[in-house]
Design an enzyme around this catalytic site. Sequence first.
Site, PDB file in Angstrom:
ATOM      1  N   GLU A 176       0.771  -1.239   0.000  1.00 21.23           N
ATOM      2  CA  GLU A 176       0.000   0.000   0.000  1.00 21.23           C
ATOM      3  C   GLU A 176       0.805   1.293   0.000  1.00 21.23           C
ATOM      4  OE1 GLU A 176      -2.852  -0.413   3.187  1.00 21.23           O
ATOM      5  OE2 GLU A 176      -4.063  -1.826   2.040  1.00 21.23           O
ATOM      6  N   GLU A 299      -5.798  -7.425  -1.701  1.00 15.47           N
ATOM      7  CA  GLU A 299      -6.672  -7.291  -0.530  1.00 15.47           C
ATOM      8  C   GLU A 299      -8.022  -6.756  -0.971  1.00 15.47           C
ATOM      9  OE1 GLU A 299      -5.153  -4.954   2.696  1.00 15.47           O
ATOM     10  OE2 GLU A 299      -3.165  -5.882   2.657  1.00 15.47           O
TER      11      GLU A 299
END
Length: 631
Positions: A176, A299
Amino acid sequence: MKTLHLLVITLFFVISMPASAFYTENGKIYNNQQQQIAIYGVNWFGFETTNYVVHGLWSRNWKDMITQMKSLGFTAVRVPFCPTTLQGVSTNSIDYSKNADLQGLNSLEIFDKVLAEFDKQGIYFLLDHHRPDCQAISNLWYIDGYSEQDWINDLKFVATRYQSNSHFLGIDLKNEPHGNATWGTDDAATDWRLASQRAATEVMAANNDILIFVEGVADNPVCSGATAHWWGGNFEPMKCYPLDDIPKNRLVLSPHVYGPDVYGQSYFNDGNFPNNMPEIWDTHFGYLVDEGYTVIFGEFGGKYGHGGDAKDVIWQDALVDYMLDKGIQDFFYWSWNPNSGDTGGILQDDWQNVWQDKVDLLKRLMTGSNPDTSTGNDSDSTTDIPTDNSSDTTPDTPTDNGSDSANNQPADNGSDNTPPTSSNSYQTLAQVGQCQLDYVIDSQWQDGMVLRFLLKNTGQAEIQGWQVQWTFPQSTTQVTNLWNGDYTLNQSQISIKNLDWNRTIAPQAQIEFGMQLQGTGLQAPTSATLIGCQGEATNTNTDDSYQAGYAAGIAYCQQNPQACGLTAPTCQMPELKPESYGFGLSIPQLSIVTTEGIVNWQAQLAYLPVEQCESYPEASLFMLLDAQPLQ
C-alpha cells in the site's frame, strides 16, 4: 541426420518453454508445464507485527488452520511480513500446549516452517513486504533507519531463501504505497513506479522463478482523476507511465480495494450505488485487464453484514459480480484472521468456525457460479472445522472419514498456558458528550489478551479527531499489535489517536480499533478518557476513590500548576503534546504557558490518584477530557 532432427526438436522445446516456474498470459497464471493454476487466496497476517508470527496461535494449532484453509477451497495464502521477522527474533502470543512443535523456535524458523507446510500441502504462497518497522504501513518503501537498499536486500533474501519451494508464487514488493508516494513523477525519492522497477530487477536476478506483484499508489499528482482511491489501489497513471522494466509475463498488478466497512467514500452514498462502482473500478484498475495485464486483488474484504455498515454486503456482492464480468477469478481476500478490526475475517471470533456466507461469496469466484453450501455438517450459519479422526498422515477435510492420517492438534493439558477465553458482548467503558466507547475481550490467555473497541458518535455533529486514554493496572503491559489507531505507551499508561483516514466520525456512526496485549495478570480497563467529544464528561466507573481522586487532582493542580506539567518542559505528559493538539495541559480558569504563548483555558480533567510530578511516568496526575480557549 537423426541427430540433427533431435537437436532441432530440443531447441524448439527450450525456446517455446517459459524460463521461469510461473508466468502470466492474458490475465492468467501458468506454471512451467504450461498449465493454468488457480489462485484462490486469503491473507493470514501476524508475521508483520511485533508478535513476529502468524496470529491465532494463542487459540489453535497452526497446521490445523492450514488444513482448514485447504478444505475450504483456498489454494493460496498471502503472508505479510516485516524485516525483524527475518532476523530470527523471539516470538510471542503462542500457546505451546497447542503448538508444541514451535517451542524454542525463533521467528525465522517458524516462518520457514509455515512456508514449508504450505508447500507440502500444495498451497501457493505470496510473500508481502508489509511494514518496514513492524508497527505501521509506511507511505514509501523506506523510512528512517531502513533504507531502499535494506528493503531490496530483504526482498532478495526471501527470494533466494525460499527458491526451492515449488509453491513459492511471488513477492508483493511493498504494501500500500500512499501519502507522498507517487507514480510517474520521476522523483527518485517518491516515484513508486521507478522504485518497484529497481527492486524487481534485483529480485528477478536472485530468483527467476517467481512473479513480481506490484501495487498501485493512492492519490497521484499526474495522470490520475479526482475520485478517491484506496492505498495501493490507483493504477490510473499506468496509462501514461507503464512498468516497462518488468516483463509483462512476470508482472502481476495487485490493487487493494475496500468498501464501506473500512471507510465511507463519497461514492458509497451515490444514489446510483452500487451501479456506479464498475465505472470507478474500470478507471482505477480494471482497464488494464482489457489491455492483457494480469490483475489480482491483493486485498479486499469487509465484515459482510456481521457488524459494520449494511452497505458492505451490497458492495462485496457487486465487486464479485464485477470480477466475474472482467474474467478476474484469482484473488487474495482480507483476511483469514478475525482480529482485523474493520473487516473481520473468514474465521469468526472464536478462531474456529467460519462465516459461511463469506465462503459462499468467494466460492462464486472459485467456481464461476453460485456457491455450494453443502460442506457443513449441520444447519447453522457456520461451517464446521475439519476434525481429525485418526492417527494417519493426511489432513482431514470436513467430509473425511478418517482413513488417512493428519497431525493431531495437541490437546490442552492444563499445564503452563491457560486456554483463551472470550467475552461475547460489548460493554460500555466511557461516555463523554456525544462519544461512547464500548469494548469486548476477543480472547484472553495466561499472558495475553485481545481487546476490540467501538467508538460511537451518538450526536448530530461530526467528530473531527479523537483520542482515547486509560491506565492499565499492570505496569508491565506490552502492546504487541494495534490496528486502526496510533498509540503511545508509557509504563501502564496508553494513549490511542486516530489515523488520517478515520479521523472523522459521522453522526450516528462508529469506528473500530483493537489491540493485542502481552503481560502477566492482564485486566481490561475499567475507565477511560475520551478527547475530541463535545459535552460534559461521564464515566461508568463510580468507585469512590476514583471520584475523590478526580476532585483532589484538580485542586492539587490548581495549587501546583508547574508540578502538573502546565508549564513546559518540566513534567509535560507525552500523550498530549502541544504540537499534536495546539494546547498544553490545563485546568479550569487557569492561565498557562503553551506553544502559542499565555492562554486562558477552560478544561475538564480526569484520572487520579494524586502523585508528585517526580513520580511520573509511574502514575499520571490527570488526563485532559476536553478543552476550549476562553474568549
